[in-house]
Write a protein that holds these residues in place. Structure first.
Motif, PDB file in Angstrom:
ATOM      1  N   VAL A 141       1.001  -0.952  -0.101  1.00 37.34           N
ATOM      2  CA  VAL A 141      -0.141   0.206   0.132  1.00 37.34           C
ATOM      3  C   VAL A 141       0.769   1.068  -0.172  1.00 37.34           C
ATOM      4  O   VAL A 141       1.773   1.280   0.815  1.00 37.34           O
ATOM      5  N   THR A 149      -2.881   3.619  -2.197  1.00 37.14           N
ATOM      6  CA  THR A 149      -3.155   2.894  -3.261  1.00 37.14           C
ATOM      7  C   THR A 149      -2.748   1.464  -3.074  1.00 37.14           C
ATOM      8  O   THR A 149      -1.510   1.264  -2.765  1.00 37.14           O
ATOM      9  N   LEU A 169      -4.463  -2.358  -7.605  1.00 33.18           N
ATOM     10  CA  LEU A 169      -5.875  -2.920  -6.938  1.00 33.18           C
ATOM     11  C   LEU A 169      -6.502  -1.261  -6.777  1.00 33.18           C
ATOM     12  O   LEU A 169      -5.863  -0.019  -6.554  1.00 33.18           O
ATOM     13  N   LYS A 170      -8.014  -1.108  -6.517  1.00 35.90           N
ATOM     14  CA  LYS A 170      -8.659  -0.138  -6.312  1.00 35.90           C
ATOM     15  C   LYS A 170      -8.390   0.791  -5.103  1.00 35.90           C
ATOM     16  O   LYS A 170      -8.289   0.266  -4.202  1.00 35.90           O
ATOM     17  N   PRO A 171      -8.170   2.036  -5.080  1.00 39.39           N
ATOM     18  CA  PRO A 171      -7.761   2.857  -3.799  1.00 39.39           C
ATOM     19  C   PRO A 171      -8.807   2.821  -3.007  1.00 39.39           C
ATOM     20  O   PRO A 171     -10.153   2.667  -3.483  1.00 39.39           O
ATOM     21  N   ASP A 172      -8.458   2.660  -1.786  1.00 41.38           N
ATOM     22  CA  ASP A 172      -9.545   2.248  -0.750  1.00 41.38           C
ATOM     23  C   ASP A 172      -9.606   3.252   0.515  1.00 41.38           C
ATOM     24  O   ASP A 172     -10.263   2.885   1.494  1.00 41.38           O
ATOM     25  N   THR A 173      -8.528   3.993   0.746  1.00 36.69           N
ATOM     26  CA  THR A 173      -8.350   4.974   1.896  1.00 36.69           C
ATOM     27  C   THR A 173      -7.966   6.075   1.415  1.00 36.69           C
ATOM     28  O   THR A 173      -7.138   6.294   0.543  1.00 36.69           O
ATOM     29  N   LYS A 197     -11.216  11.351  -2.499  1.00 29.91           N
ATOM     30  CA  LYS A 197     -11.905  10.090  -3.032  1.00 29.91           C
ATOM     31  C   LYS A 197     -12.344  10.277  -4.352  1.00 29.91           C
ATOM     32  O   LYS A 197     -12.490   9.227  -5.074  1.00 29.91           O
ATOM     33  N   LEU A 217     -10.909   7.690  -7.305  1.00 31.48           N
ATOM     34  CA  LEU A 217     -11.807   6.817  -7.990  1.00 31.48           C
ATOM     35  C   LEU A 217     -11.896   7.133  -9.669  1.00 31.48           C
ATOM     36  O   LEU A 217     -12.131   6.360 -10.433  1.00 31.48           O
ATOM     37  N   TRP A 233      -9.036   5.996 -11.124  1.00 32.43           N
ATOM     38  CA  TRP A 233      -9.170   4.381 -11.276  1.00 32.43           C
ATOM     39  C   TRP A 233      -9.901   3.973 -12.447  1.00 32.43           C
ATOM     40  O   TRP A 233      -9.674   2.997 -13.285  1.00 32.43           O
TER      41      TRP A 233
END
Length: 363
Positions: free
Chosen positions: A137, A160, A183-187, A194, A198, A201
């Motif tokens: 990450v 990421t 992988l898709k950002p999540d934080t 955000k 997204l 992505w």
């Protein structure tokens, strides 16, 4: 057998590059796990300069810190060389001006050094592969079209995630296989971040999200998977630390920071034999400022001791997570110690965990 001894040092170096750059105009990404870094330039619309893995899948020779490439001693004066030697010898015996690690950290690193020799290295038989799997990450700092690049608070900051798997054949001159997946950002550290993350992505194509690459001898772009010359490294811990100091080209903020970065990289490369790994732990213990920061640190489901150092010039701390009972390096993390314009204090802004095993085939 699962072992946490790691992938190429370039992947971890990219994590540090994302943090060390901190100027606010870069959108870092993986070198090994998700491709080379991308830079976002301000303008009417974001302009992304993306050197994809398809063009440059492996960048072991392209470092934030040029010391990872050094194959000879730095061009330093005799007086400076003598001073380095005095400092290294002094630190080895604990009487240098800055000393080494704290007693607790030194004890745990010595325990890990002893254990790593007793823990058998994985044996890769004919037609088998050493599989090195990484989950990482990275912190991303992006400047959008309406942001003021001089105002750090205007950045979009998010984490990421990515994965990477390297297959190293028993015959190292054979074909190596490397798979990476972004992988898709999540934080996210703001609602704006955000939205930005997204949206970026969403516009990535399939070949930007995942890829499989093959190269003989691990030379994915004409350079070795590990940029360091393991054969040149002394087995004596004091001499080994001196080697790292002397072969630093000044890319870090201090010789201590440079040595810690490079030792961590070699430990997780998967290529260092047990005796060298033990010497690396002992050399790590000689670096001034190294201390135990968490006795029970969890990284991607694995628990170990976090041993770290914050360079006086940095607002973040670099940790390694070690299992002293086995000598295995579980992973690494970066912690924002002092709050900045985007990230609260004591926030983990990057980490990498690694497991290694032997498999019978590669993709």
């Amino acid at each position: 057998m699962n072992r946490s001894i790691g992938p190429s040092d370039t992947q971890i170096d990219q994590m540090r590059e994302n943090v060390f750059a901190r100027i606010g105009e870069s959108l870092p990404a993986l070198e090994h796990a998700a491709g080379r870094s991308r830079q976002v330039l301000e303008g009417p619309t974001p302009i992304v300069l993306d050197r994809r893995p398809e063009a440059t899948p492996h960048a072991a020779q392209k470092r934030r810190n040029g010391s990872f490439l050094t194959r000879r001693l730095s061009a330093i004066s005799l007086a400076a060389a003598a001073l380095v030697a005095i400092l290294v010898i002094g630190n080895a015996f604990g009487w240098g001006p800055s000393g080494g690690a704290t007693a607790e950290a030194a004890s745990l690193l010595e325990q890990a050094a002893v254990a790593t020799i007793q823990t058998s290295d994985p044996t890769v038989g004919p037609d088998q592969f050493l599989q090195i799997s990484t989950h990482a990450v990275f912190a991303t700092y992006a400047v959008g079209p309406n942001d003021d690049p001089k105002n750090l608070a205007s950045r979009s900051v998010f984490l990421t995630p990515s994965t990477s798997t390297l297959y190293m054949p028993a015959d190292k001159s054979g074909e190596w296989v490397w798979q990476r997946t972004a992988l898709k950002p999540d934080t996210f550290f703001s609602e704006k971040a955000k939205v930005y993350a997204l949206d970026q992505w969403k516009h990535l194509g399939p070949d930007e999200r995942t890829g499989t690459f093959r190269a003989p001898d691990g030379n994915f772009d004409g350079s070795p998977w590990l940029g360091e010359d393991l054969a040149a490294m002394p087995s004596d811990p004091g001499a080994l630390l001196s080697y790292f100091y002397e072969t630093s080209n000044g890319g870090s903020n201090s010789p201590e920071e440079n040595a810690m970065v490079r030792i961590s990289d070699v430990l997780r490369s998967g290529l260092a034999p047990a005796e060298l790994r033990a010497a690396l732990y002992r050399a790590f213990a000689m670096i001034p400022g190294v201390t135990v920061v968490e006795r029970s640190a969890t990284l991607n489901g694995q628990v170990g001791v976090a041993i770290g150092r914050q360079d006086p010039t940095r607002d973040f701390r670099q940790d390694i997570i070690v299992d002293p009972a086995t000598g295995l390096l579980i992973g690494e993390r970066q912690v924002q110690v002092k709050a900045d314009a985007n990230v609260p204090a004591n926030t983990v802004i990057g980490w990498t965990s690694v497991t290694t095993t032997v498999v019978d085939s590669a993709p």
